[in-house]
Design an enzyme around this catalytic site. Structure first.
Site, PDB file in Angstrom:
ATOM      1  N   ALA A  65      19.154  21.765  83.589  1.00  6.47           N
ATOM      2  CA  ALA A  65      20.035  22.930  83.823  1.00  6.47           C
ATOM      3  C   ALA A  65      19.950  23.385  85.514  1.00  6.47           C
ATOM      4  O   ALA A  65      18.994  22.827  85.871  1.00  6.47           O
ATOM      5  CB  ALA A  65      19.567  24.038  82.834  1.00  6.47           C
ATOM      6  N   GLY A 110      17.896  19.735  80.611  1.00  9.72           N
ATOM      7  CA  GLY A 110      19.191  19.824  79.931  1.00  9.72           C
ATOM      8  C   GLY A 110      19.683  18.181  79.941  1.00  9.72           C
ATOM      9  O   GLY A 110      20.468  17.762  79.099  1.00  9.72           O
ATOM     10  N   GLU A 113      18.081  16.393  77.130  1.00  7.88           N
ATOM     11  CA  GLU A 113      18.591  16.870  75.990  1.00  7.88           C
ATOM     12  C   GLU A 113      19.973  16.337  75.582  1.00  7.88           C
ATOM     13  O   GLU A 113      20.365  16.344  74.674  1.00  7.88           O
ATOM     14  CB  GLU A 113      18.575  18.392  75.909  1.00  7.88           C
ATOM     15  CG  GLU A 113      17.163  18.979  76.204  1.00  7.88           C
ATOM     16  CD  GLU A 113      17.174  20.374  76.396  1.00  7.88           C
ATOM     17  OE1 GLU A 113      17.408  20.924  77.520  1.00  7.88           O
ATOM     18  OE2 GLU A 113      16.702  21.323  75.494  1.00  7.88           O
ATOM     19  N   GLU A 133      10.610  21.157  81.922  1.00  8.35           N
ATOM     20  CA  GLU A 133      10.742  22.770  81.961  1.00  8.35           C
ATOM     21  C   GLU A 133       9.486  23.477  81.861  1.00  8.35           C
ATOM     22  O   GLU A 133       9.476  24.574  82.693  1.00  8.35           O
ATOM     23  CB  GLU A 133      11.578  23.157  80.564  1.00  8.35           C
ATOM     24  CG  GLU A 133      12.930  22.821  80.509  1.00  8.35           C
ATOM     25  CD  GLU A 133      13.212  21.467  79.774  1.00  8.35           C
ATOM     26  OE1 GLU A 133      12.382  20.490  79.866  1.00  8.35           O
ATOM     27  OE2 GLU A 133      14.575  21.204  79.493  1.00  8.35           O
TER      28      GLU A 133
HETATM   29  N1  CAA Z   1      19.176  22.855  89.518  1.00  9.77           N
HETATM   30  C1  CAA Z   1      19.549  22.994  90.470  1.00  9.77           C
HETATM   31  N2  CAA Z   1      19.527  22.316  91.399  1.00  9.77           N
HETATM   32  C2  CAA Z   1      18.807  21.218  91.423  1.00  9.77           C
HETATM   33  C3  CAA Z   1      18.341  20.737  90.412  1.00  9.77           C
HETATM   34  C4  CAA Z   1      18.249  21.408  89.178  1.00  9.77           C
HETATM   35  N3  CAA Z   1      18.083  21.194  87.986  1.00  9.77           N
HETATM   36  N4  CAA Z   1      17.758  19.494  90.561  1.00  9.77           N
HETATM   37  C5  CAA Z   1      17.897  19.464  91.827  1.00  9.77           C
HETATM   38  N5  CAA Z   1      18.560  20.207  92.597  1.00  9.77           N
HETATM   39  C6  CAA Z   1      18.818  20.089  93.655  1.00  9.77           C
HETATM   40  C7  CAA Z   1      17.771  20.391  94.762  1.00  9.77           C
HETATM   41  O1  CAA Z   1      17.466  21.760  94.824  1.00  9.77           O
HETATM   42  C8  CAA Z   1      18.411  19.905  95.957  1.00  9.77           C
HETATM   43  O2  CAA Z   1      19.103  21.000  96.675  1.00  9.77           O
HETATM   44  P1  CAA Z   1      19.116  21.034  98.274  1.00  9.77           P
HETATM   45  O3  CAA Z   1      19.765  19.669  98.836  1.00  9.77           O
HETATM   46  O4  CAA Z   1      20.434  22.136  98.295  1.00  9.77           O
HETATM   47  O5  CAA Z   1      17.701  21.404  98.661  1.00  9.77           O
HETATM   48  C9  CAA Z   1      19.276  18.824  95.471  1.00  9.77           C
HETATM   49  O6  CAA Z   1      19.294  19.050  94.137  1.00  9.77           O
HETATM   50  C10 CAA Z   1      18.517  17.186  95.653  1.00  9.77           C
HETATM   51  O7  CAA Z   1      17.279  17.410  94.786  1.00  9.77           O
HETATM   52  P2  CAA Z   1      15.819  17.027  95.706  1.00  9.77           P
HETATM   53  O8  CAA Z   1      15.892  17.237  97.223  1.00  9.77           O
HETATM   54  O9  CAA Z   1      14.986  17.811  94.944  1.00  9.77           O
HETATM   55  O10 CAA Z   1      15.726  15.583  95.219  1.00  9.77           O
HETATM   56  P3  CAA Z   1      14.595  14.511  95.145  1.00  9.77           P
HETATM   57  O11 CAA Z   1      14.979  13.243  95.030  1.00  9.77           O
HETATM   58  O12 CAA Z   1      13.432  14.796  96.103  1.00  9.77           O
HETATM   59  O13 CAA Z   1      13.896  15.230  93.773  1.00  9.77           O
HETATM   60  C11 CAA Z   1      14.114  15.601  91.351  1.00  9.77           C
HETATM   61  C12 CAA Z   1      14.678  14.882  92.605  1.00  9.77           C
HETATM   62  C13 CAA Z   1      12.802  14.956  91.011  1.00  9.77           C
HETATM   63  C14 CAA Z   1      14.950  15.341  90.171  1.00  9.77           C
HETATM   64  C15 CAA Z   1      14.031  17.095  91.677  1.00  9.77           C
HETATM   65  O14 CAA Z   1      15.107  17.576  92.294  1.00  9.77           O
HETATM   66  C16 CAA Z   1      13.765  18.046  90.489  1.00  9.77           C
HETATM   67  O15 CAA Z   1      12.499  18.105  90.018  1.00  9.77           O
HETATM   68  N6  CAA Z   1      14.567  18.846  90.022  1.00  9.77           N
HETATM   69  C17 CAA Z   1      14.527  19.752  88.848  1.00  9.77           C
HETATM   70  C18 CAA Z   1      14.498  19.165  87.448  1.00  9.77           C
HETATM   71  C19 CAA Z   1      14.011  20.151  86.464  1.00  9.77           C
HETATM   72  O16 CAA Z   1      13.087  20.844  86.621  1.00  9.77           O
HETATM   73  N7  CAA Z   1      15.043  19.941  85.463  1.00  9.77           N
HETATM   74  C20 CAA Z   1      14.881  20.911  84.530  1.00  9.77           C
HETATM   75  C21 CAA Z   1      15.807  21.816  84.731  1.00  9.77           C
HETATM   76  S1  CAA Z   1      15.384  23.423  83.630  1.00  9.77           S
HETATM   77  C22 CAA Z   1      16.357  23.032  82.198  1.00  9.77           C
HETATM   78  O17 CAA Z   1      17.243  21.918  82.092  1.00  9.77           O
HETATM   79  C23 CAA Z   1      16.435  24.017  81.054  1.00  9.77           C
HETATM   80  C24 CAA Z   1      16.765  23.614  79.653  1.00  9.77           C
HETATM   81  O18 CAA Z   1      16.211  22.996  78.936  1.00  9.77           O
HETATM   82  C25 CAA Z   1      18.176  24.173  79.204  1.00  9.77           C
END
Ligand code: CAA
Length: 259
Positions: A65, A110, A113, A133
């Site tokens: 998400a 998400g 999921e 999460e």
């Molecule tokens: N939401 C918003 N933006 C996201 C994102 C997310 N889930 N995942 C990545 N991005 C964005 C980053 O902020 C980044 O943006 P900028 O270039 O503007 O900084 C861009 O995508 C590229 O990401 P990274 O630079 O972080 O890329 P990376 O290769 O170094 O890392 C990753 C990749 C490990 C996937 C890392 O981006 C990450 O940990 N992302 C979050 C994953 C996460 O926590 N997901 C769960 C979300 S909560 C959820 O899903 C709740 C639910 O059940 C409903």
């Protein structure tokens, strides 16, 4: 129909949905969730479509998400957001069309999921899957606490949910989260091959099988088996049953009409 966050294509009975927000690793904001729900309805209403493939543009399937859109949500907004996610996943799960998740990269939160609501999941070797999460101070909101234990077992699900650890394609296969792992460059070919096989079957039986498996898992075994008997018998009112058995006896390939 035009979509802002999706690339949609249709070919030989197969619907293709590609999430197209590569700058944020295809993170799901409300708009994208609504578009996915809408495209599932669109494909379902197109009687030529018998199966769909869901994948992501760039290096992610879906990285979860959208954290930037969630960061300042009120509890009420978070509730509405989680509900939107559940509506989308229920739509996929209950659709008459089987969905194949072609997991091309990060399938986190998400994103993981979404694949749990699909019917078949294929992971590229380099894919990374998980429910991170807990690292954000929340827990899954799109069914991960419920579908994941049903898919991989209670202990493994709790471990993944509690540690927030990501797993690779091979581990996802070993715990039963995906059907198979393939080399990265074989992913779409494999997904299309499986979709092509399904597209050649009776759409009546495709729908029956999805309904029986999904409904049966939520009710007791006796009732579920009774349901199977009832669906099985109604299958004998279809053209496809007559054609399938006739073709077998005539030693030729059946031509199903979905009726
Ligand atoms: N939401 C918003 N933006 C996201 C994102 C997310 N889930 N995942 C990545 N991005 C964005 C980053 O902020 C980044 O943006 P900028 O270039 O503007 O900084 C861009 O995508 C590229 O990401 P990274 O630079 O972080 O890329 P990376 O290769 O170094 O890392 C990753 C990749 C490990 C996937 C890392 O981006 C990450 O940990 N992302 C979050 C994953 C996460 O926590 N997901 C769960 C979300 S909560 C959820 O899903 C709740 C639910 O059940 C409903």
């Amino acid at each position: 129909m035009a979509y802002k966050n999706l690339i949609v294509d249709k070919k030989e009975g197969i619907g293709f949905i590609k999430i197209n927000r590569p700058k944020v690793l295809n993170a799901l904001n409300s708009e994208t969730i609504k578009e996915i729900t809408k495209v599932v309805c669109e494909l379902e209403n197109d009687k030529k479509i018998k199966v769909a493939i869901l994948t992501g543009e760039g290096k992610a399937f879906i990285a979860g998400a959208d954290i930037s859109s969630m960061a300042n949500m009120t509890p009420l907004e978070a509730k509405e957001f989680a509900k939107l996610g559940h509506i989308m996943l229920n739509k996929i799960e209950r659709s008459r069309i089987p969905f194949i998740a072609a997991v091309n990269g990060f399938a986190l939160g998400g994103g993981c999921e979404i694949l749990q609501a699909c019917d078949i999941a294929i992971a590229a070797k380099s894919a990374k899957l998980g429910q991170p999460e807990i690292n954000l101070g929340i827990h899954p909101g799109f069914g991960g606490t419920q579908r994941l234990p049903r898919l991989v077992g209670i202990m493994k699900a709790k471990e993944l949910l509690l540690t927030g650890r990501n797993i690779d394609g091979d581990e996802a296969f070993n715990i039963g989260l995906v059907n198979m792992v393939v080399e990265d460059d074989q992913l779409m070919e494999t997904a299309e091959d499986i979709a092509g096989k399904i597209a050649g079957k009776s759409s009546v039986q495709i729908q029956f099988i999805k309904e029986l498996v999904n409904t049966g898992l939520d009710i007791d075994l006796n009732s579920a088996n009774s349901l199977e008997i009832s669906y099985f018998s109604s299958g004998f009112s279809t053209y496809d049953q007559k054609e399938g058995m006739k073709a077998f006896l005539e030693k030729r390939k059946p031509i199903f009409k979905g009726k």
